[in-house]
Design a protein around this motif. Structure first.
Motif, PDB file in Angstrom:
ATOM      1  N   ASP A   1      -7.183  20.825 -10.451  1.00  0.00           N
ATOM      2  CA  ASP A   1      -7.945  22.052 -10.209  1.00  0.00           C
ATOM      3  C   ASP A   1      -9.426  21.838 -10.535  1.00  0.00           C
ATOM      4  N   VAL A   2     -10.247  22.862 -10.326  1.00  0.00           N
ATOM      5  CA  VAL A   2     -11.693  22.731 -10.547  1.00  0.00           C
ATOM      6  C   VAL A   2     -12.057  22.517 -12.015  1.00  0.00           C
ATOM      7  N   ASN A   3     -11.164  22.846 -12.920  1.00  0.00           N
ATOM      8  CA  ASN A   3     -11.386  22.581 -14.337  1.00  0.00           C
ATOM      9  C   ASN A   3     -10.936  21.178 -14.723  1.00  0.00           C
ATOM     10  N   ARG A   4     -10.523  20.404 -13.737  1.00  0.00           N
ATOM     11  CA  ARG A   4     -10.052  19.026 -13.896  1.00  0.00           C
ATOM     12  C   ARG A   4      -8.766  18.922 -14.704  1.00  0.00           C
ATOM     13  N   ASN A   5      -7.917  19.955 -14.612  1.00  0.00           N
ATOM     14  CA  ASN A   5      -6.559  19.876 -15.124  1.00  0.00           C
ATOM     15  C   ASN A   5      -5.742  19.175 -14.049  1.00  0.00           C
TER      16      ASN A   5
ATOM     17  N   PHE B   1       1.164   7.061  -6.600  1.00  0.00           N
ATOM     18  CA  PHE B   1       0.977   8.293  -5.830  1.00  0.00           C
ATOM     19  C   PHE B   1      -0.407   8.359  -5.215  1.00  0.00           C
ATOM     20  N   ALA B   2      -0.569   9.260  -4.268  1.00  0.00           N
ATOM     21  CA  ALA B   2      -1.847   9.429  -3.580  1.00  0.00           C
ATOM     22  C   ALA B   2      -2.940   9.726  -4.596  1.00  0.00           C
ATOM     23  N   PRO B   3      -4.070   9.042  -4.498  1.00  0.00           N
ATOM     24  CA  PRO B   3      -5.166   9.363  -5.392  1.00  0.00           C
ATOM     25  C   PRO B   3      -5.726  10.742  -5.076  1.00  0.00           C
ATOM     26  N   LEU B   4      -6.269  11.389  -6.096  1.00  0.00           N
ATOM     27  CA  LEU B   4      -6.919  12.688  -5.942  1.00  0.00           C
ATOM     28  C   LEU B   4      -8.398  12.523  -6.224  1.00  0.00           C
ATOM     29  N   ILE B   5      -9.226  13.341  -5.600  1.00  0.00           N
ATOM     30  CA  ILE B   5     -10.666  13.292  -5.816  1.00  0.00           C
ATOM     31  C   ILE B   5     -11.126  14.705  -6.144  1.00  0.00           C
ATOM     32  N   ASP B   6     -11.822  14.870  -7.290  1.00  0.00           N
ATOM     33  CA  ASP B   6     -12.302  16.204  -7.627  1.00  0.00           C
ATOM     34  C   ASP B   6     -13.708  16.422  -7.068  1.00  0.00           C
ATOM     35  N   ASP B   7     -14.259  17.600  -7.293  1.00  0.00           N
ATOM     36  CA  ASP B   7     -15.559  17.952  -6.712  1.00  0.00           C
ATOM     37  C   ASP B   7     -16.722  17.140  -7.282  1.00  0.00           C
ATOM     38  N   ALA B   8     -16.537  16.469  -8.424  1.00  0.00           N
ATOM     39  CA  ALA B   8     -17.570  15.613  -9.002  1.00  0.00           C
ATOM     40  C   ALA B   8     -17.408  14.155  -8.554  1.00  0.00           C
ATOM     41  N   GLY B   9     -16.379  13.896  -7.747  1.00  0.00           N
ATOM     42  CA  GLY B   9     -16.140  12.541  -7.261  1.00  0.00           C
ATOM     43  C   GLY B   9     -15.240  11.703  -8.143  1.00  0.00           C
ATOM     44  N   ASN B  10     -14.724  12.275  -9.243  1.00  0.00           N
ATOM     45  CA  ASN B  10     -13.785  11.544 -10.084  1.00  0.00           C
ATOM     46  C   ASN B  10     -12.487  11.345  -9.316  1.00  0.00           C
ATOM     47  N   ILE B  11     -11.849  10.205  -9.535  1.00  0.00           N
ATOM     48  CA  ILE B  11     -10.628   9.857  -8.824  1.00  0.00           C
ATOM     49  C   ILE B  11      -9.499   9.810  -9.840  1.00  0.00           C
ATOM     50  N   TYR B  12      -8.335  10.325  -9.453  1.00  0.00           N
ATOM     51  CA  TYR B  12      -7.175  10.349 -10.328  1.00  0.00           C
ATOM     52  C   TYR B  12      -6.074   9.542  -9.666  1.00  0.00           C
ATOM     53  N   GLY B  13      -5.560   8.536 -10.390  1.00  0.00           N
ATOM     54  CA  GLY B  13      -4.451   7.723  -9.910  1.00  0.00           C
ATOM     55  C   GLY B  13      -3.273   7.917 -10.835  1.00  0.00           C
ATOM     56  N   SER B  14      -2.063   7.842 -10.282  1.00  0.00           N
ATOM     57  CA  SER B  14      -0.890   8.019 -11.132  1.00  0.00           C
ATOM     58  C   SER B  14       0.285   7.205 -10.606  1.00  0.00           C
ATOM     59  N   ASN B  15       1.209   6.953 -11.516  1.00  0.00           N
ATOM     60  CA  ASN B  15       2.476   6.306 -11.204  1.00  0.00           C
ATOM     61  C   ASN B  15       3.524   6.901 -12.138  1.00  0.00           C
TER      62      ASN B  15
ATOM     63  N   VAL C   1       0.855  -1.185   0.000  1.00  0.00           N
ATOM     64  CA  VAL C   1       0.000   0.000   0.000  1.00  0.00           C
ATOM     65  C   VAL C   1       0.890   1.233   0.000  1.00  0.00           C
ATOM     66  N   ASP C   2       0.607   2.134  -0.908  1.00  0.00           N
ATOM     67  CA  ASP C   2       1.409   3.346  -1.014  1.00  0.00           C
ATOM     68  C   ASP C   2       0.697   4.550  -0.420  1.00  0.00           C
ATOM     69  N   GLU C   3      -0.470   4.878  -0.933  1.00  0.00           N
ATOM     70  CA  GLU C   3      -1.130   6.116  -0.561  1.00  0.00           C
ATOM     71  C   GLU C   3      -2.636   5.919  -0.508  1.00  0.00           C
ATOM     72  N   GLY C   4      -3.334   6.847   0.132  1.00  0.00           N
ATOM     73  CA  GLY C   4      -4.781   6.761   0.185  1.00  0.00           C
ATOM     74  C   GLY C   4      -5.425   8.123   0.264  1.00  0.00           C
ATOM     75  N   ALA C   5      -6.733   8.160  -0.007  1.00  0.00           N
ATOM     76  CA  ALA C   5      -7.520   9.386   0.094  1.00  0.00           C
ATOM     77  C   ALA C   5      -8.918   9.001   0.551  1.00  0.00           C
ATOM     78  N   LEU C   6      -9.557   9.905   1.279  1.00  0.00           N
ATOM     79  CA  LEU C   6     -10.894   9.686   1.811  1.00  0.00           C
ATOM     80  C   LEU C   6     -11.863  10.644   1.133  1.00  0.00           C
ATOM     81  N   ALA C   7     -12.904  10.095   0.495  1.00  0.00           N
ATOM     82  CA  ALA C   7     -13.911  10.911  -0.180  1.00  0.00           C
ATOM     83  C   ALA C   7     -14.974  11.365   0.812  1.00  0.00           C
TER      84      ALA C   7
END
Length: 180
Positions: free
Chosen positions: A102-106, A58-72, A11-17
């Motif tokens: 960001d809020v524009n999902r960049n 890397f730690a997942p990211l969660i945007d305001d619409a609930g989309n999750i971003y994962g990266s390596n 386990v590397d990273e986590g995020a809570l929605a």
């Protein structure tokens, strides 16, 4: 202990929605994965981020619409809250920073686009490199921090750098990042 789950990966990273879903990235023998668990510890879904190259994700990211971003180090992937892939960017070389969204999902990352190229600050939009802000020192890669005014901060090799992006403020909502 209320519950415990195990995967055959580190386990590397986590995020809570905000709905209590816990997203965890990990690296196993076949690649980087992201797992979604409900507040009781039941697995909701899991998906592939990309191949193992440096045994990190890397730690997942969660945007305001609930989309999750994962990266390596080689890819960045956007998932819907149900685990469907929204988009996937592959072919990165040595992406070694925790991204920002960001809020524009960049999604902002620092990576090489070719093995002999310099590390550059990139904005990824819908799976495509939308902006290349130029070379940046990634000697000791750290996390990117996106402030409400659109400034992006980066600390590398003892130097804190402030960068102005075209992006907007960070995605709204409370996200707690967990790091090992």
């Amino acid at each position: 202990v209320k519950w415990r789950v195990s995967q055959s990966c580190s386990v590397d990273e986590g995020a809570l929605a905000s709905d209590g879903t816990i997203y965890v990235t990990c690296v196993g023998s076949t690649g980087s994965m992201i797992y979604a668990y409900d507040p009781t510890g039941a697995e909701k879904w899991h998906a592939d981020i990309g191949p193992v190259t440096d045994a990190i994700s890397f730690a997942p990211l969660i945007d305001d619409a609930g989309n999750i971003y994962g990266s390596n180090p080689t890819s960045v992937v956007s998932f819907s809250p149900s685990g469907t892939v929204n988009w996937r960017l592959t072919g990165l070389i040595q992406n070694f920073v925790h991204p920002a969204v960001d809020v524009n999902r960049n999604v902002y990352i620092i990576a090489k686009l070719a093995s002999n190229a310099p590390w550059t600050l990139l904005a990824v939009k819908d799976g495509v490199v939308a902006s290349n802000y130029g070379a940046i020192d990634a000697t000791y890669a750290g996390a990117l921090l996106l402030a409400p005014d659109g400034k992006l901060y980066y600390n590398a090799n003892g130097t804190l750098t402030s960068l102005q992006t075209a992006g907007a403020s960070p995605a709204a909502g409370s996200v707690i990042a967990i790091s090992r």
